[in-house]
Design a protein around this motif. Sequence first.
Motif, mmCIF file in Angstrom:
data_model
loop_
_atom_site.group_PDB
_atom_site.id
_atom_site.type_symbol
_atom_site.label_atom_id
_atom_site.label_comp_id
_atom_site.label_asym_id
_atom_site.label_seq_id
_atom_site.Cartn_x
_atom_site.Cartn_y
_atom_site.Cartn_z
ATOM 1 N N ILE A 26 0.862 -1.178 0.000
ATOM 2 C CA ILE A 26 0.000 0.000 0.000
ATOM 3 C C ILE A 26 0.899 1.230 0.000
ATOM 4 O O ILE A 26 1.863 1.306 0.754
ATOM 5 C CB ILE A 26 -0.933 0.017 1.226
ATOM 6 N N ASP A 27 0.585 2.190 -0.835
ATOM 7 C CA ASP A 27 1.444 3.361 -0.962
ATOM 8 C C ASP A 27 0.591 4.628 -1.071
ATOM 9 O O ASP A 27 -0.635 4.563 -1.219
ATOM 10 C CB ASP A 27 2.332 3.217 -2.205
ATOM 11 N N ILE A 28 1.263 5.753 -0.969
ATOM 12 C CA ILE A 28 0.631 7.050 -1.199
ATOM 13 C C ILE A 28 1.231 7.613 -2.481
ATOM 14 O O ILE A 28 2.441 7.834 -2.572
ATOM 15 C CB ILE A 28 0.886 8.028 -0.031
ATOM 16 N N ILE A 29 0.400 7.827 -3.495
ATOM 17 C CA ILE A 29 0.868 8.324 -4.794
ATOM 18 C C ILE A 29 0.059 9.561 -5.161
ATOM 19 O O ILE A 29 -1.178 9.485 -5.273
ATOM 20 C CB ILE A 29 0.731 7.234 -5.888
ATOM 21 N N ASP A 30 0.751 10.681 -5.316
ATOM 22 C CA ASP A 30 0.100 11.944 -5.693
ATOM 23 C C ASP A 30 -1.065 12.286 -4.769
ATOM 24 O O ASP A 30 -2.158 12.676 -5.213
ATOM 25 C CB ASP A 30 -0.390 11.872 -7.147
ATOM 26 N N GLY A 31 -0.846 12.089 -3.481
ATOM 27 C CA GLY A 31 -1.861 12.469 -2.500
ATOM 28 C C GLY A 31 -3.062 11.551 -2.433
ATOM 29 O O GLY A 31 -4.101 11.905 -1.867
ATOM 30 N N ARG A 32 -2.942 10.352 -2.994
ATOM 31 C CA ARG A 32 -4.044 9.388 -2.979
ATOM 32 C C ARG A 32 -3.527 8.044 -2.494
ATOM 33 O O ARG A 32 -2.369 7.693 -2.716
ATOM 34 C CB ARG A 32 -4.664 9.247 -4.378
ATOM 35 N N LEU A 33 -4.403 7.294 -1.827
ATOM 36 C CA LEU A 33 -4.033 5.968 -1.341
ATOM 37 C C LEU A 33 -4.080 4.970 -2.483
ATOM 38 O O LEU A 33 -5.089 4.876 -3.195
ATOM 39 C CB LEU A 33 -4.987 5.533 -0.218
ATOM 40 N N ALA A 34 -2.987 4.237 -2.669
ATOM 41 C CA ALA A 34 -2.912 3.235 -3.737
ATOM 42 C C ALA A 34 -2.767 1.858 -3.105
ATOM 43 O O ALA A 34 -1.727 1.534 -2.525
ATOM 44 C CB ALA A 34 -1.737 3.530 -4.663
ATOM 45 N N ILE A 35 -3.822 1.028 -3.203
ATOM 46 C CA ILE A 35 -3.786 -0.332 -2.668
ATOM 47 C C ILE A 35 -3.362 -1.254 -3.798
ATOM 48 O O ILE A 35 -4.180 -1.719 -4.600
ATOM 49 C CB ILE A 35 -5.150 -0.730 -2.087
ATOM 50 N N ILE A 36 -2.074 -1.502 -3.880
ATOM 51 C CA ILE A 36 -1.520 -2.319 -4.954
ATOM 52 C C ILE A 36 -1.778 -3.795 -4.678
ATOM 53 O O ILE A 36 -2.196 -4.559 -5.553
ATOM 54 C CB ILE A 36 -0.012 -2.033 -5.108
ATOM 55 N N LYS A 37 -1.537 -4.198 -3.442
ATOM 56 C CA LYS A 37 -1.864 -5.558 -2.999
ATOM 57 C C LYS A 37 -2.366 -5.459 -1.572
ATOM 58 O O LYS A 37 -1.648 -4.995 -0.691
ATOM 59 C CB LYS A 37 -0.636 -6.464 -3.069
ATOM 60 N N ASP A 38 -3.586 -5.901 -1.345
ATOM 61 C CA ASP A 38 -4.183 -5.759 -0.023
ATOM 62 C C ASP A 38 -3.832 -6.950 0.859
ATOM 63 O O ASP A 38 -3.513 -8.047 0.376
ATOM 64 C CB ASP A 38 -5.712 -5.639 -0.135
ATOM 65 N N GLY A 39 -3.877 -6.716 2.174
ATOM 66 C CA GLY A 39 -3.676 -7.804 3.112
ATOM 67 C C GLY A 39 -4.831 -8.781 3.075
ATOM 68 O O GLY A 39 -5.985 -8.399 2.833
ATOM 69 N N THR A 40 -4.551 -10.042 3.306
ATOM 70 C CA THR A 40 -5.593 -11.082 3.210
ATOM 71 C C THR A 40 -6.285 -11.338 4.546
ATOM 72 O O THR A 40 -7.276 -12.069 4.593
ATOM 73 C CB THR A 40 -4.968 -12.392 2.712
ATOM 74 N N ILE A 41 -5.768 -10.773 5.618
ATOM 75 C CA ILE A 41 -6.346 -11.014 6.941
ATOM 76 C C ILE A 41 -7.323 -9.884 7.282
ATOM 77 O O ILE A 41 -6.944 -8.713 7.331
ATOM 78 C CB ILE A 41 -5.246 -11.115 8.016
ATOM 79 N N ILE A 42 -8.567 -10.252 7.501
ATOM 80 C CA ILE A 42 -9.611 -9.278 7.849
ATOM 81 C C ILE A 42 -9.482 -8.914 9.326
ATOM 82 O O ILE A 42 -9.340 -9.783 10.190
ATOM 83 C CB ILE A 42 -11.013 -9.860 7.566
ATOM 84 N N LYS A 43 -9.554 -7.623 9.618
ATOM 85 C CA LYS A 43 -9.443 -7.152 11.005
ATOM 86 C C LYS A 43 -10.767 -6.650 11.570
ATOM 87 O O LYS A 43 -10.926 -6.583 12.796
ATOM 88 C CB LYS A 43 -8.379 -6.050 11.100
ATOM 89 N N PHE A 44 -11.693 -6.288 10.708
ATOM 90 C CA PHE A 44 -13.031 -5.896 11.156
ATOM 91 C C PHE A 44 -13.918 -7.138 11.031
ATOM 92 O O PHE A 44 -14.396 -7.464 9.941
ATOM 93 C CB PHE A 44 -13.544 -4.718 10.332
ATOM 94 N N VAL A 45 -14.089 -7.839 12.144
ATOM 95 C CA VAL A 45 -14.643 -9.198 12.144
ATOM 96 C C VAL A 45 -15.965 -9.270 12.905
ATOM 97 O O VAL A 45 -16.291 -8.398 13.719
ATOM 98 C CB VAL A 45 -13.635 -10.181 12.767
ATOM 99 N N LYS A 46 -16.720 -10.333 12.643
ATOM 100 C CA LYS A 46 -17.999 -10.517 13.334
ATOM 101 C C LYS A 46 -17.806 -10.728 14.829
ATOM 102 O O LYS A 46 -18.599 -10.253 15.640
ATOM 103 C CB LYS A 46 -18.746 -11.705 12.724
#
Length: 539
Positions: free
Chosen positions: A430-450
């Motif tokens: 994940i990077d910041i490019i030209d003032g915008r968030l760029a999710i190139i490859k996201d993490g596979t582990i969910i943190k907001f869970v039931k």
Amino acid sequence: MSKVVDVSRALDIIKDSDVIAVSGFNMATTPEYLLLKLYERYRETGHPRDLFIVTDSLPAARGRGLDLIAEYMFKDNDFSFIKGFMMTFLGVAPWLQRLAIENRVEAYSFPIGVATRWFRSIASSTPAITKVGLGTFLDPRQDGIYLNDLARERRTCRVELVSINGDEYLLYDCPKPRIGLIRGSTADEFGNLTMSEEAIYGSVLAITQAVKAQPNPGVVIAQVLYASRFVNTRDVHVPGPLIDYVVTSPPEYHTQSASIKYDPSVCGRVVISNACLPNDDKANFEITIARRVVLEFVKLVERLGRPIAINLGIGIPALAARIIKSEGVDDYIVTTVESGPWGGIALSDDDFGVAISPKAILPMPDQFIMYEGGIIDAASLGFMQVGPSGNVNPSFLPEKVTGPGGFPVIAYGSPRLYFAGAFTAGKREIDIIDGRLAIIKDGTIIKFVKKPYKVGFNAELGLKMGKEVMYITERAVFRLTSEGLVLEEYAPGVDIERDILAKMEFKPVISRHLQPMDDIVFRDEPMGLLEIVEKAIKR
């Protein structure tokens, strides 16, 4: 007669099955020389054995102090030295964690502030009763303080639900220590102990008081760097009559922290006005999270019209100290570390608990009163999992035993909580490019869970207490309400459905005023916060 003696003579007093109280926040105030010499004696003679250790925090770091002893226990395949322990945090002690996970010793864990309260309660012959832990994993209706099956079976330490005037409280207890192993800088021949070169005070005095209290006053052994004919009266932290033996330590076993042997700015002898923050190798998006947290602190200064005192937890929240310092607002947003320092530059990892050039250092029991009583204005703490109602699991996994640390007390007491962390976990790009968030490859582990694995912060109780609670990530900002989590902000460059909602196990409430996050946090330039806070305070 002088109380300064050879280490062997001092350790002669320790017997099989003794309960020993040991000071130490990581390596700060840890009597490492006494601990290693005590274990050396056991390896040579088989005694003392079956010891039970109680601590205010963690007298160890990776491969140091009690963690090194635990490593030797595994290498020797001999687990008779320690019967059990109550330690508040094991995160930087992998061998101690292994002792607990493999059920080799009884393992219990109080929150740090509860442990410091317990020592003072033992000293005053009163029970340690608090609301901290209600509705969380520490509550006996959930897991309690027991880190393994051996602890659940033997219950040498305990936590009980009690009722006072119709209100629920938790009572925490352990056996009264007969031996105290503490650490200071200098002692005179009468035992008067100073902390003049220590990074913190920790709970050294409280532990001493607990050991010396009735019934059955015990024995206190102090490790120092220097023995002196006299010490300055006003420097004395523990009076001589409370100490039985003083042992001088080689410098290599008496360091201010895990990596700092001696730095005058750490113990407050000098204040370095141009001290620089360590160069932590953190990803751009993690710095972005910290910048967004600091914006919330600035808004609070504007609302209150005065400087504020805050606590920053381990991990991404600690990065906020870098932003606060670099923006020049550290006189208006004063950071605190749970071990006692106020202001300065807090260090992390194995050096956590120590700060460069702090403005003040409090004994740890007093520091945690600040947290439990909500005397600070706000805190930013990390999270591992968040549930639909806003419950937070700070750091617990089935295969990892860390202990609660200071989290439960700070989360209970702070009137404003800004939980901060990455939105997903696992390998990611994940990077910041030209003032915008760029999710190139996201993490596979969910943190907001039931359902979080363990609950360290109970959101329902937090709402009843009137807390202001937010959850800040690199791509989304949520606020806690009676309806659960409300999505209020999203990062420029993300798709709300694809990058936020699809990466959650539950659907949050969408605010009618949903808006982009302030793009200032995504820029690689100063945010101009000093002018904002100065204007707010001059109003």
